[in-house]
Design a protein around this motif. Sequence first.
Motif, PDB file in Angstrom:
ATOM      1  N   VAL A  40      -0.786   2.435  -0.704  1.00  0.00           N
ATOM      2  CA  VAL A  40      -0.640   3.561  -0.979  1.00  0.00           C
ATOM      3  C   VAL A  40      -0.259   4.565   0.164  1.00  0.00           C
ATOM      4  O   VAL A  40      -0.687   4.188   1.317  1.00  0.00           O
ATOM      5  CB  VAL A  40      -1.911   4.182  -1.523  1.00  0.00           C
ATOM      6  N   GLY A  41       0.708   5.374   0.160  1.00  0.00           N
ATOM      7  CA  GLY A  41       1.095   6.476   1.337  1.00  0.00           C
ATOM      8  C   GLY A  41       1.984   5.566   2.109  1.00  0.00           C
ATOM      9  O   GLY A  41       2.042   5.956   3.476  1.00  0.00           O
ATOM     10  N   PHE A  42       2.744   4.504   1.716  1.00  0.00           N
ATOM     11  CA  PHE A  42       3.638   3.786   2.888  1.00  0.00           C
ATOM     12  C   PHE A  42       4.525   4.518   3.312  1.00  0.00           C
ATOM     13  O   PHE A  42       5.247   4.658   4.330  1.00  0.00           O
ATOM     14  CB  PHE A  42       4.184   2.402   2.070  1.00  0.00           C
ATOM     15  N   THR A  43       5.126   5.510   2.303  1.00  0.00           N
ATOM     16  CA  THR A  43       6.158   6.272   2.897  1.00  0.00           C
ATOM     17  C   THR A  43       6.128   7.035   3.972  1.00  0.00           C
ATOM     18  O   THR A  43       6.806   7.220   5.018  1.00  0.00           O
ATOM     19  CB  THR A  43       6.719   7.384   1.664  1.00  0.00           C
ATOM     20  N   THR A  44       4.783   7.771   3.976  1.00  0.00           N
ATOM     21  CA  THR A  44       4.267   8.282   5.185  1.00  0.00           C
ATOM     22  C   THR A  44       4.191   7.997   6.405  1.00  0.00           C
ATOM     23  O   THR A  44       4.464   8.202   7.284  1.00  0.00           O
ATOM     24  CB  THR A  44       2.956   9.308   4.573  1.00  0.00           C
ATOM     25  N   TRP A  45       3.578   6.571   6.116  1.00  0.00           N
ATOM     26  CA  TRP A  45       3.447   5.630   7.430  1.00  0.00           C
ATOM     27  C   TRP A  45       4.757   5.474   7.961  1.00  0.00           C
ATOM     28  O   TRP A  45       4.996   5.507   9.202  1.00  0.00           O
ATOM     29  CB  TRP A  45       2.757   4.543   6.951  1.00  0.00           C
ATOM     30  N   SER A  46       5.830   5.023   7.362  1.00  0.00           N
ATOM     31  CA  SER A  46       7.014   4.486   7.517  1.00  0.00           C
ATOM     32  C   SER A  46       7.749   5.635   8.574  1.00  0.00           C
ATOM     33  O   SER A  46       8.740   5.304   9.318  1.00  0.00           O
ATOM     34  CB  SER A  46       8.061   4.413   6.569  1.00  0.00           C
ATOM     35  N   GLU A  47       7.416   7.010   8.316  1.00  0.00           N
ATOM     36  CA  GLU A  47       8.050   8.138   9.148  1.00  0.00           C
ATOM     37  C   GLU A  47       7.394   8.199  10.655  1.00  0.00           C
ATOM     38  O   GLU A  47       7.940   8.826  11.511  1.00  0.00           O
ATOM     39  CB  GLU A  47       7.839   9.391   8.291  1.00  0.00           C
ATOM     40  N   LYS A  48       6.111   7.710  10.521  1.00  0.00           N
ATOM     41  CA  LYS A  48       5.481   8.103  11.990  1.00  0.00           C
ATOM     42  C   LYS A  48       5.194   6.524  12.820  1.00  0.00           C
ATOM     43  O   LYS A  48       4.943   6.897  13.863  1.00  0.00           O
ATOM     44  CB  LYS A  48       4.136   8.551  11.589  1.00  0.00           C
ATOM     45  N   MET A  49       5.334   5.409  12.094  1.00  0.00           N
ATOM     46  CA  MET A  49       4.914   4.302  12.821  1.00  0.00           C
ATOM     47  C   MET A  49       6.212   3.612  13.431  1.00  0.00           C
ATOM     48  O   MET A  49       7.275   3.602  12.948  1.00  0.00           O
ATOM     49  CB  MET A  49       4.316   3.172  11.874  1.00  0.00           C
ATOM     50  N   PRO A  50       6.201   3.016  14.870  1.00  0.00           N
ATOM     51  CA  PRO A  50       7.422   2.267  15.136  1.00  0.00           C
ATOM     52  C   PRO A  50       7.634   1.299  14.129  1.00  0.00           C
ATOM     53  O   PRO A  50       6.924   0.549  13.600  1.00  0.00           O
ATOM     54  CB  PRO A  50       6.949   1.737  16.447  1.00  0.00           C
ATOM     55  N   ALA A  51       8.958   0.843  14.374  1.00  0.00           N
ATOM     56  CA  ALA A  51       9.460  -0.232  13.534  1.00  0.00           C
ATOM     57  C   ALA A  51       8.657  -1.759  13.564  1.00  0.00           C
ATOM     58  O   ALA A  51       8.406  -2.265  12.627  1.00  0.00           O
ATOM     59  CB  ALA A  51      11.110  -0.557  13.658  1.00  0.00           C
ATOM     60  N   GLU A  52       8.253  -2.141  15.024  1.00  0.00           N
ATOM     61  CA  GLU A  52       7.688  -3.089  15.027  1.00  0.00           C
ATOM     62  C   GLU A  52       6.389  -3.238  14.450  1.00  0.00           C
ATOM     63  O   GLU A  52       6.058  -4.196  13.874  1.00  0.00           O
ATOM     64  CB  GLU A  52       7.664  -3.422  16.429  1.00  0.00           C
ATOM     65  N   ASP A  53       5.687  -2.003  14.580  1.00  0.00           N
ATOM     66  CA  ASP A  53       4.096  -2.100  13.935  1.00  0.00           C
ATOM     67  C   ASP A  53       4.169  -2.003  12.390  1.00  0.00           C
ATOM     68  O   ASP A  53       3.218  -2.577  11.793  1.00  0.00           O
ATOM     69  CB  ASP A  53       3.620  -0.548  14.453  1.00  0.00           C
TER      70      ASP A  53
END
Length: 551
Positions: free
Chosen positions: A360-373
């Motif tokens: 849940v909420g993956f789209t929001t995380w993907s905008e904020k987190m570095p690609a490696e994380d």
Amino acid sequence: MLQVLYESEGRPQVFNLSKPEASIGRSNENDIVLNDFSVSRRHAYLRRENGAWVIYDNQSTNGVRVNDKLVPKSPVADGDQAVIGTFLLRFREEAEVPKEKRVVDSTSTCIRPIAEFNLDFGLEKSPELQPESTDHRKRAVLDLAYKNKVFEILVQVAKTLISAADVETVLQTVMDLIFEYLPVDRGFLLLEEGGTLQLRLSRLKGKQRITSDGSLPYSRTIVDMVVRQKVAVLTSDAQTDERFEAGMSIRMQQIRSAMCAPLWSRDSVIGVIHVDSPLHVGTFTEKDLDLLTALSNFAAVAIERARLHEHVEEEKRIRGRLERYHSPQVIEEIIAGSQAGGSLKKARTKDVTIMFADLVGFTTWSEKMPAEDLAALLTRFFTLASDAVFSREGTIDKFIGDAVMAFFGAPIDQPDHAARAVSAALKIRAGVEEWNRERASRQEAPIEVRIALNTGEAIVGEVGSERRVDYTVLGNAVNVAARMEEFVASSGDICIGPATFEAIKTRYRVAQMGHFALKGLSAQVPMYKVIDAFSPEDSLVAPAAGQRKKA
């Protein structure tokens, strides 16, 4: 050597008593086959005792007559006759000729038992060691020189064959070696497949393949003798040999000089090599026969080795494909159940339980987190979900973005697939909760997951193009499960459909979520969410169907 002469189906037959015992009867398992109902399946047997041969009646229906006398047993020698059923067996002592004086003339045939070849070339230990005379030692020196030459050739053969990894390469290499070391015009290699001999390779001098008009391009008569009696055969003119006069292929193919040797490994004959010269009489010598026999033995070992290698490689290929979808236990069961073919079961309709587990909420995380994380987070979730599915012997279908799709009940039949799916979902939820405790200790935001399960009929199997196939599940039950996960389940929910509820209601505590209208369903249907198991055992293993347990 004592020989047994008789007729079978109008054709004269000669059997050399080269072993200590020979069986006689109607069954094809006998050494001497007398195919008539006047003969019992295992009618009699010949045994060498104290240097002489004795025939024994094996409690047959019609008995054994030796020299016109009905006997339970009797010694037999040169000139004696025995009657078994409607067959007359004559015994003849073949004159022994020293090997160095054996000459293959234009009308002769040499039949070399494999047992004799094994003794001569040291493949088996001789049972008796006799004192050697001077002449015998001289012959032994000559034989040793010849055997050394054969050995030198076979060393090269072995080096060539051992480098061939697949059966087809071995067969081609064997045929190349035959034409290199023997004066043959045509070569045929047959392998036992499915209980019968199949022609696998044929060649003319000059590496041309033989085109067949449907008739047998080799002598079936000679091949049958070689396989049944485990002998190597050399005939200088098959057209004039009474043993082969009934062979139609010999006449049609105009076979003159021919040799045939079994492909044998240990005690098993796995095929034959048949070579001939249609135009010339007396092409081959006994030394040629020995070389062909030795080469056949090496070829059989190489073929068995290549078959084993192919089997291992095929199993690796199957295992590699299956590891993407299945737990190790399921992989072992699939491989054990489908030794041949190398493919999973074909697509078919099965009752299964489908699972969708989504962050849940993956789209929001993907905008904020570095690609490696982000990649590390997804890897941790997919590993957690896969371990849970595999622990209940489920199948991973695919990863879709941040979601895992899996199913239970295929390819291995699982009557309790719905309970297994719920147990795996609970394990995913428990794993995420443990993960969140770790994240909280690092002041990281919690991970939330929602899961949906739906039970119903679906098409399961390998689906795809000629270049790429996937083992997957298709159908309305899959679509409904996806919509349940997207539109019904909330964070932390394990949402289940009506069919799943009916299958697990005696094992797990559930709560009704209400009635929902979903695309793919004709009417609103009740949906439920799983709270927990009635007992700890239900959360670990899906047991056989039983009565509802009280909390």
